[in-house]
Each structure stands twice: as C-alpha cells, then as structure tokens.
Design an enzyme around this catalytic site. Structure first.
Site, short mmCIF file in Angstrom:
data_model
loop_
_atom_site.label_atom_id
_atom_site.label_comp_id
_atom_site.label_asym_id
_atom_site.label_seq_id
_atom_site.Cartn_x
_atom_site.Cartn_y
_atom_site.Cartn_z
N SER A 236 0.77 -1.25 0.22
CA SER A 236 -0.11 -0.06 0.00
C SER A 236 0.88 1.26 -0.24
O SER A 236 1.74 1.40 -0.93
CB SER A 236 -0.97 -0.32 1.12
OG SER A 236 -1.87 0.80 1.19
N ASP A 459 -8.61 -3.93 -6.76
CA ASP A 459 -8.20 -3.06 -5.70
C ASP A 459 -8.88 -1.67 -5.40
O ASP A 459 -8.61 -0.87 -6.63
CB ASP A 459 -6.80 -3.08 -5.54
CG ASP A 459 -6.30 -2.55 -3.82
OD1 ASP A 459 -6.98 -2.04 -3.39
OD2 ASP A 459 -5.07 -2.81 -3.59
N HIS A 488 -6.97 -5.71 -0.75
CA HIS A 488 -5.97 -4.54 -0.68
C HIS A 488 -4.81 -5.37 -0.11
O HIS A 488 -4.46 -5.58 1.13
CB HIS A 488 -6.49 -3.37 0.12
CG HIS A 488 -5.34 -2.59 -0.06
ND1 HIS A 488 -4.74 -1.85 -1.13
CD2 HIS A 488 -4.90 -1.71 1.12
CE1 HIS A 488 -4.09 -1.08 -0.79
NE2 HIS A 488 -4.04 -0.74 0.47
#
Length: 533
Positions: A236, A459, A488
C-alpha cells in the site's frame, strides 16, 4: 486515503492471526543536496553503531502464544531534519526475528534481513517479526531475518498527535452522501481546527514527517542492520516510499516487492489519487453488494444489488434517528462496510451484522462497529501521521470551492466513499507547514535490480492503474496481477499462485519473463469471516 485503509490485507491477516553512494535521478534531484549528504552521514553513523536489541515492549509487539525464538526489539536514531544530521535526532523502534535456517528438515542458508512496511501512512510494521509463525511465511522466515519497524511519527517512534485521544473517534457520527451546506460548513470548521491542532500538539518539527524522509529513514535502517543492500517489501503506502527509495538509492536495492502499488505519478500525489480511490471504491462496493445478493438465502438483504443498497440505506436512516447502542450511527455503519471494500473476508461478518440489525438485533452491529476506547490513542496517532505525511508531501487545493466542486461532481456517480474521503483529507487545505513538490519517480534500464509488483485487479484503496504506472516507471520491474480480485494487498494471502511468485523472487531472485496473472482467490463463504475491523 484513510490510514486504516491503506494497510495491506496481509498486514491485517497477520495482526488478526497473531492476537555505494546513491545514484542520480529525478527523485534524488528533488530531494535536496543537503538532505542527501545528511542521509549519507546518518547511514554511516548507524552502520557503525548498529542496533542494540533487547526484550520487546508489549506496546510495540503484542505478546502472542508461541512467539518466535530470538524475537528482539531495539531502536535506530535518525535525524529529524536530514539537512541537519547533527541536529535533533528521533528514535525509530525496530523488531527483528532471526532466520530459522531450516525449512522443514532442510537446512536453508540465510539471505539477510527482509524489512517490511504495511502501509498507512500511519501504520506500524513492528508485528512483522512474528510473521514466521504463520505457515504461509515459513519458507521466507527460514532464509530471512524478519524485520519490522514503526516509521517516524508512529507508535513510540517520535509519535505525532493532532487531537486529544480521549475525544477522538467517538460515535455516533453522520455520513451523508450528499451533504447539506450547513453540514459542509461544520466539516470545514473541523478541518481547520484539526490542522491547527496538528501544529500545536506536534510542534515545529511537523514539516519533517513526509515520504522523502521515510525513504531516507529506510536507508539509515539498512545501514543499521548491517545490510550492504536492502531487501524490502512494502504494501500500500509502503510501495510509494519504497519506490522513492528505489529511485534515490538504486544501487542499494537487493530485492524489492511492492504489493498493492500506489500510483507514483506526481500529479496523483495525493489529491487526485484520492479522487481516483473514491471511484474505485464505488466499483468495489458494487462487488460487495453483488456477493450479498447472491447469498440472499443466508442474509435476506435482497436478491439484487439494488435491493441490498436499499437495505443498507434503510439501516443508515434508522441509525440516524436512533444510534445502535448509543454509539453506532451512519458513520460507523459506513466505516464497517468501507473495510469490506478492502478485505473480502470481512464480507460475511458485515452482511450478517446488517441483516441482524434490520431484523431487530443490534448487538452484532454494535460489537462490530462501535468505537473502542482502548484503541482511541493508537487510532488518533495513525490519523495524525497519515494527515501529516500526505499534507506535507504535495500541494493541495487551498480553496474550499475546488474541493466542493470536485467532490460534489464525483458523489453523483460514486457516492459510497467520496465525501468520507474528502473530510479525511480536508485538513490539507489549511495545513500550517510548508508543502513539497512530489518527486518524479523513475529509474532507467539497468539502474535498479528487477522489482516485483503485486496487484489485485479490483483493488479499491490502490486502484490497479497505479500498479500499471509503477510498472512503467521502474524499468525492468515485473507485475503479477490477481485477476478479478479486489483485496488490498495479496502477498502472503491465500492465493498460492501469487505466493509462488513471491517466494520464487525473494528466495531465488527468479521473476517471470514477462508480466503474469493469477486466477482470483476463492470468494468468502457466507456465514464465515473475521468480525474484526
């Protein structure tokens, strides 16, 4: 992008299961010559001092059954301001578990330290040292010391604060998808007050909490670990400052995995990127509703996505009139289903709680969505770091009319998360510290060892277009896509195909000849799934 949201599914799974001189380049040019020199000085000092390890503080690494042998924690000092390496120092907490050296009955040579960051900004990776206790990480833990750390501002690493934790995150709250003018005025006032609180509670050093300094901190940590070259896995938001590190220090990279890649295009950091995120969440919310509708025999929320949406709207309206348990209003309901947009295995618990609430039993929803006083301080700290980093990283519109125009338009087609995302980021319009210009992340052919990028095609928190852009900008990188999936963060999850590519790369340096794809993981089974948010 919410701090809680920009944390990978692998990170969430772990937490739940475990209860040479830098080369040239545009990123380096933008980072500043003085800061570059300061990074070299800090890294040399850290390399000489090393990290002195001792027992881990439970506040840093929660005690779990069967903690791995050799788990230790320590700190590494980094300059608050890299332009002044002899000035104020801050300490980052670090956790480490040594490589086990064996995979089953087979001896495995040690390959060094694997440093992990789960995202955020505002998330701590200290728990990563525990990952080797999970079967999916066993092969990697055999060859690597597993190293986690809390980035600057997070946890006990020079913690930031913008509000009184005792007053933070209380419920119930509203969550209008098309807010009134009076509601907007109230939220603008709150954003201004929050920005002032960040300056007041965090002091003049607030400006130094940014992504470029996170990348520089990573270089100091590499040296303190005694590693000539860095092996790093970022998820991320961790992919963004990982890519900054790759562009600034390409010759210091050994292997790098970027999981759920954030779009590094300077034009997307961070205002435009958040608008893209809201669009992607609308698609993912459609996936959630479609799944619930296909299991109407279990949840009785409607056999079409439109009917499920109507059930959700009915619950939100009812909660606005009378909050469940006095603490769960439409805002808490929205946040519970927002997390379902990140992680597939949250779908059953959210659907079950909504179904129970609409049939007269609010207890599952209260248990799932009510704010927890015990986690308020950590949540406040995470939000403060998130806000500081994103506001410091880039210019933001300073005219409320721009925010109002863009989000009003977007909410017409993507109402689910648009305004919630806007309120989260609005303090950046009134930010008291200087903003940077985002560097243009790029590496030329041969400048950087091949990087492995992992991405789920649907995502929402890190839209797939960002992974494609990262792939274009890091020459020689390879992209593995989980098709038709939307969780994610996919490395270390349940997809054996994805983990095969991850293990091949980290353990043997092997990458596919070209970008590759994996079939999606199995959808969650109705009636099962984690309840924690």
């Amino acid at each position: 992008m919410k701090a809680v949201a920009l944390c990978s599914a692998a990170a969430s799974l772990l937490l739940t299961t475990l209860a040479t001189a830098p080369a040239g380049g545009t990123a380096q040019d933008r980072s500043g010559v003085a800061e570059l020199r300061g990074t070299v000085v800090a890294a040399l000092r850290a390399g000489a001092r090393k990290i002195h390890y001792g027992a881990c503080d439970p506040a840093d690494v929660p005690p779990v059954p069967h903690s791995p042998a050799g788990l230790r924690c320590g700190t590494v000092s980094v300059p608050l301001d890299y332009a002044r390496p002899d000035g104020e120092q801050i300490r980052l907490t670090v956790s480490r578990t040594p490589a086990t050296g064996e995979d089953g009955k087979r001896a495995v040579p040690r390959q060094g330290a694997l440093v992990y960051n789960p995202g955020g900004p505002g998330a701590s990776g200290m728990y990563f040292a525990l990952a080797g206790t999970l079967p999916v990480w066993r092969h990697i833990a055999a060859a690597y010391d597993l190293v986690g750390y809390a980035p600057r501002g997070v946890g006990r690493s020079a913690p930031l604060s913008c509000a009184d934790p005792k007053q933070f995150g209380k419920g119930p709250t509203e969550a209008p998808t098309h807010p009134s003018a009076s509601y907007k005025r109230r939220r603008v006032a709150e954003a201004k007050a929050y920005a002032r609180g960040c300056a007041r509670r965090s002091g003049p050093g607030l400006r130094f909490f940014n992504s470029l300094n996170n990348a520089r901190d990573l270089e100091v940590l590499r040296a303190a670990l005694g590693e000539e070259r860095l092996t790093f896995m970022g998820a991320s938001y961790g992919t963004y400052y990982g890519s900054l590190y790759a562009a600034m220090f390409p010759s210091h990279v050994r292997r790098m995995v970027l999981d759920a890649a954030v779009d590094p295009d300077p034009a997307k950091i961070w205002y435009r990127g958040n608008l893209d995120q809201s669009v992607a969440f609308e698609r993912r919310w459609a996936d959630v509703r479609d799944w619930i509708a296909r299991h109407d025999d279990v949840y009785r929320l409607g056999d079409t996505p439109k009917k499920v949406q109507a059930a959700y709207a009915t619950a939100a309206a009812r909660l606005a009139r009378k909050p469940a348990g006095g603490k769960v209003g439409p805002g808490q309901l929205q946040n519970a289903f927002l997390t379902a947009g990140y992680y597939d295995d949250y779908w059953p618990s959210r659907a079950a709680a909504l179904s129970a609430y609409l049939r007269g039993d609010p207890k599952p929803l209260v248990e799932l969505a009510a704010p927890r006083a015990g986690s308020a301080a950590a949540a406040e700290n995470g939000d403060a770091v998130y806000t500081a980093v994103e506001c410091n990283d880039a210019p933001w519109p300073t005219n409320w009319a721009v925010w109002d125009r863009d989000n009003t338009r977007l909410a017409r087609v993507a109402p689910f998360e648009t305004w919630d995302n806007a309120w989260m980021n609005l303090p950046c319009a009134y930010w008291p510290a200087p903003r940077q210009r985002p560097p243009d992340v790029r590496t030329g052919p041969g400048a950087l060892p091949p990087v492995l990028i992992l991405a789920a095609e649907r995502d929402a928190a890190a839209p797939y277009s960002g992974a494609l852009e990262m792939n274009r900008r890091l020459a020689g990188s390879l992209l593995v896509t989980e098709r038709g999936a939307g969780t994610h963060g996919i490395g270390g999850g349940p997809n054996d195909c994805v983990n095969g590519y991850l293990n091949d790369y980290l353990l043997g340096g092997r990458l596919p000849a070209r970008n590759a794809s994996c079939a999606p993981r199995a959808e969650p089974e109705p009636g099962r799934g984690r309840a924690a948010g």
